[in-house]
Scaffold this active site. Structure first.
Site, short mmCIF file in Angstrom:
data_model
loop_
_atom_site.label_atom_id
_atom_site.label_comp_id
_atom_site.label_asym_id
_atom_site.label_seq_id
_atom_site.Cartn_x
_atom_site.Cartn_y
_atom_site.Cartn_z
N GLU A 23 -5.27 -8.27 3.88
CA GLU A 23 -4.34 -8.63 4.98
C GLU A 23 -3.52 -7.40 5.26
O GLU A 23 -2.65 -7.03 4.47
CB GLU A 23 -3.44 -9.79 4.55
N LYS B 155 0.43 -8.51 -9.10
CA LYS B 155 1.18 -7.25 -9.07
C LYS B 155 2.11 -7.29 -7.87
O LYS B 155 1.71 -7.04 -6.73
CB LYS B 155 0.19 -6.07 -8.94
N GLU C 132 2.34 1.06 13.62
CA GLU C 132 3.16 -0.03 13.12
C GLU C 132 4.51 0.54 12.66
O GLU C 132 4.56 1.39 11.76
CB GLU C 132 2.45 -0.69 11.94
N CYS D 11 4.09 -8.21 9.48
CA CYS D 11 2.77 -7.69 9.88
C CYS D 11 2.41 -8.17 11.27
O CYS D 11 1.80 -7.46 12.04
CB CYS D 11 1.72 -8.14 8.87
P1 NAD Z 1 1.81 -1.02 0.73
O1 NAD Z 1 0.40 -0.98 1.14
O2 NAD Z 1 2.51 0.26 0.53
O3 NAD Z 1 1.99 -1.82 -0.64
C1 NAD Z 1 1.54 -3.16 -0.78
C2 NAD Z 1 1.30 -3.43 -2.25
O4 NAD Z 1 0.23 -2.59 -2.67
C3 NAD Z 1 2.48 -3.11 -3.17
O5 NAD Z 1 2.49 -4.02 -4.25
C4 NAD Z 1 2.14 -1.71 -3.67
O6 NAD Z 1 2.71 -1.43 -4.92
C5 NAD Z 1 0.63 -1.81 -3.77
N1 NAD Z 1 -0.07 -0.51 -3.69
C6 NAD Z 1 0.35 0.63 -3.09
N2 NAD Z 1 -0.58 1.62 -3.29
C7 NAD Z 1 -1.59 1.07 -4.01
C8 NAD Z 1 -2.83 1.55 -4.51
N3 NAD Z 1 -3.20 2.81 -4.34
N4 NAD Z 1 -3.63 0.71 -5.18
C9 NAD Z 1 -3.28 -0.59 -5.37
N5 NAD Z 1 -2.11 -1.11 -4.94
C10 NAD Z 1 -1.27 -0.29 -4.25
O7 NAD Z 1 2.53 -1.94 1.80
P2 NAD Z 1 4.06 -2.32 1.87
O8 NAD Z 1 4.79 -1.14 2.41
O9 NAD Z 1 4.51 -2.93 0.58
O10 NAD Z 1 4.04 -3.51 2.93
C11 NAD Z 1 4.05 -3.28 4.28
C12 NAD Z 1 2.65 -3.37 4.87
O11 NAD Z 1 2.09 -4.64 4.55
C13 NAD Z 1 2.65 -3.29 6.37
O12 NAD Z 1 1.63 -2.44 6.81
C14 NAD Z 1 2.36 -4.73 6.80
O13 NAD Z 1 1.76 -4.84 8.05
C15 NAD Z 1 1.49 -5.21 5.71
N6 NAD Z 1 1.52 -6.67 5.66
C16 NAD Z 1 0.42 -7.36 6.10
C17 NAD Z 1 0.44 -8.76 6.11
C18 NAD Z 1 -0.74 -9.56 6.58
O14 NAD Z 1 -0.81 -10.73 6.25
N7 NAD Z 1 -1.65 -8.98 7.33
C19 NAD Z 1 1.57 -9.44 5.66
C20 NAD Z 1 2.66 -8.68 5.21
C21 NAD Z 1 2.61 -7.30 5.22
#
Ligand code: NAD
Length: 495
Positions: free
Chosen positions: A266, A191, A398, A300
């Site tokens: 992550e 997804k 963040e 991240c």
């Molecule tokens: P997000 O959590 O909003 O979304 C991430 C993914 O999860 C997307 O595909 C989204 O559609 C899905 N999602 C959202 N709500 C959901 C739910 N209720 N159930 C299941 N899936 C759901 O994050 P984002 O805004 O896309 O990305 C930014 C975040 O990702 C930042 O907090 C960043 O730190 C983190 N990040 C972490 C790493 C790591 O390796 N630790 C790497 C990259 C990004």
């Protein structure tokens, strides 16, 4: 179906909504609804995605289950999986310009970076994981019971994996999770983020050409609260690998309790960068700048809290500000762009809100601050904030944009410095700059984070990556990443 013509996106991608990949077929979603895809460099719509929902996820999980239990994939041993993965890598490499263009238009990454790092770098990542496929071996044991027995353990694929990917490294994260799951022998439902699905969908077409059996890799696009949540809740998903925000990660923890699916999370970070007085000034200025501006700060592991020894604080801040001012901010596909836009208007507003909030709380803008004017795109200039305090939002939360705070520290009491660096609910990364080997080692021990990088060392997919504290659960990359898609079985045979 190629998605570029003469280096431009082919009209096909503008004209036809992208489909879902379920059981080897490209199908429309059951909701009949679509999601517009905007180019963050211009704010204009470039494509349309299917708005997949619970019914589509159900079908995709069923296809993955069937492929796992009964399909030809089951008969593929590690060597065969390795060969297929390498074939996919070769096909993707032949399409690297097209994939880079999609990644640049969809996510706002400077195209040269997208090609070199996101596409070619992750094709190398795919080949690396392929190498693990035939090497997932168990152990043999000498039992405590004094009777003739043959006892051994094996590594088995965990089953159907749900892979949920964010927008900041869309193709890279999709490849990374998929590669480890394939190496382990899993089938999967991927997804992507609703903001950045295009390159992943194109990869789905290339997967078909590489000879993977139908249903091994399924792709469902859609919103997180709909398709994502349905995948997380699904009782026939054995393992969920999620990269995204800490807030959503916590929700997934609850979702996983339904069938106790295995979980890798992550999540977010608020990582410190510590510059000691003896640091090489070129290395540290270059490194600190990159830590919070790479990918427009949407990382991240961003080193967004910078601590500098007071004796070099003024000169370091001055050099860092000049270097930040020199970054060429512009559209992702323009020649010479070093930093692209943020992903969306709401992310741009959010980052501007943090900068304004920090100033209202008493912080001072050293350089940057606010929008970089570019017609329609979501640009923000690299921004450095001085005079912050540990309790301010800009120091605690963040931001996910090209924004760093910078603060002086007074002496070399390493325990006190580490305490300040560790004063966060996250623990993903830390950056240390010093020429003193002993100091570097001591700091690396004192820091509570999954990855510590000294003097500008870059991340590397051969090594485990993940977070302490609220930055996540488990590790990706390296052997750990592949093993996280396996179960360990013990077999005891009385002879
Ligand atoms: P997000 O959590 O909003 O979304 C991430 C993914 O999860 C997307 O595909 C989204 O559609 C899905 N999602 C959202 N709500 C959901 C739910 N209720 N159930 C299941 N899936 C759901 O994050 P984002 O805004 O896309 O990305 C930014 C975040 O990702 C930042 O907090 C960043 O730190 C983190 N990040 C972490 C790493 C790591 O390796 N630790 C790497 C990259 C990004």
């Amino acid at each position: 179906m190629a998605w570029t013509k003469n280096g431009n996106l082919a009209s096909d991608i503008y004209d036809n909504p992208r489909m879902l990949l379920i059981g080897g077929q490209w199908v429309a979603c059951s909701t009949g609804q679509t999601i517009p895809v905007l180019d963050p460099s211009t704010g204009r719509q470039v494509a349309t995605l299917q708005r997949g929902g619970a019914e589509d996820v159900d079908m995709a999980v069923a296809a993955a289950r069937k492929a796992f239990e009964t399909g030809p994939w089951r008969q593929c041993n590690g060597v065969m999986r390795e060969q297929m993965m390498r074939r996919l890598a070769d096909i993707m490499e032949a399409h690297c310009d097209e994939l880079a263009l999609l990644e640049a238009i969809d996510g706002g990454k400077p195209i040269a970076v997208a090609r070199q790092v996101d596409v070619l770098g992750n094709i190398a990542r795919l080949r690396y994981a392929a190498g693990w496929a035939p090497r997932l071996i168990g152990d043999s044991f000498e039992p405590a019971i004094n009777a003739p027995m043959h006892c051994f353990s094996t590594r088995e694929a965990i089953g159907v994996a749900g892979l949920i990917v964010p927008w900041n490294f869309p193709l890279g994260m999709a490849i990374s999770k998929m590669a480890d799951a394939l190496a382990a022998g899993c089938t999967m439902v991927l997804k992507p983020s609703e903001l950045t699905s295009l390159a992943t969908l194109r990869m789905g077409e290339l997967i078909g050409q590489a000879g993977f059996p139908d249903g091994v890799v399924n792709i469902v696009t859609g919103f997180g609260a709909e398709a994502g949540q349905a995948l997380a809740d699904h009782r026939d998903v054995d393992k969920l690998s999620f990269t995204g925000s800490t807030a959503v990660g916590k929700r997934l923890l609850q979702a996983a309790t339904g069938n106790l699916k295995r979980l890798t999370l992550e999540l977010g970070g608020k990582s410190p960068a510590i510059v000691f007085a003896d640091a090489d000034s070129d290395v540290s200025v270059r490194g600190v700048l990159r830590n919070f501006t790479y990918n427009s700060g949407q990382i991240c592991a961003a080193g967004s809290r910078v601590f500098v020894h007071r004796s070099i604080y003024d000169s370091f801040t001055d050099r860092l500000a000049k270097a930040a001012d020199g970054i060429r901010v512009g559209p992702a596909t323009a020649t010479g762009t070093e930093m692209g836009p943020l992903i969306s208007r709401s992310q741009q507003d959010r980052v501007n809100g943090y900068i304004a909030g920090g100033v209202a709380d008493g912080a001072q803008i050293v350089t940057g601050g606010g929008h970089a004017a570019q017609d329609g795109g979501y640009f923000i200039r690299p921004t450095i904030l001085a005079n912050s305090r540990a309790n301010m939002a800009i120091r605690k939360e963040e931001i996910f944009g090209p924004v760093a705070t910078i603060s002086p520290f007074d002496d070399d009491d390493l325990v006190a410095i580490a305490a300040e660096a560790n004063d966060t609910e996250y623990g993903l990364s830390a950056f240390i700059y010093t020429r003193n080997l002993s100091k570097a080692h001591q700091m690396a021990r004192l820091i509570r984070a999954g990855t510590v990088r000294v003097n500008g060392a870059g991340l590397d997919y051969t090594m485990p990556f993940g977070g302490y504290k609220q930055s996540g659960w488990g590790r990706e990359n390296g052997q750990e990443g592949v093993l996280s898609f396996t179960e360990l079985k013990t077999v005891m045979m009385a002879l």
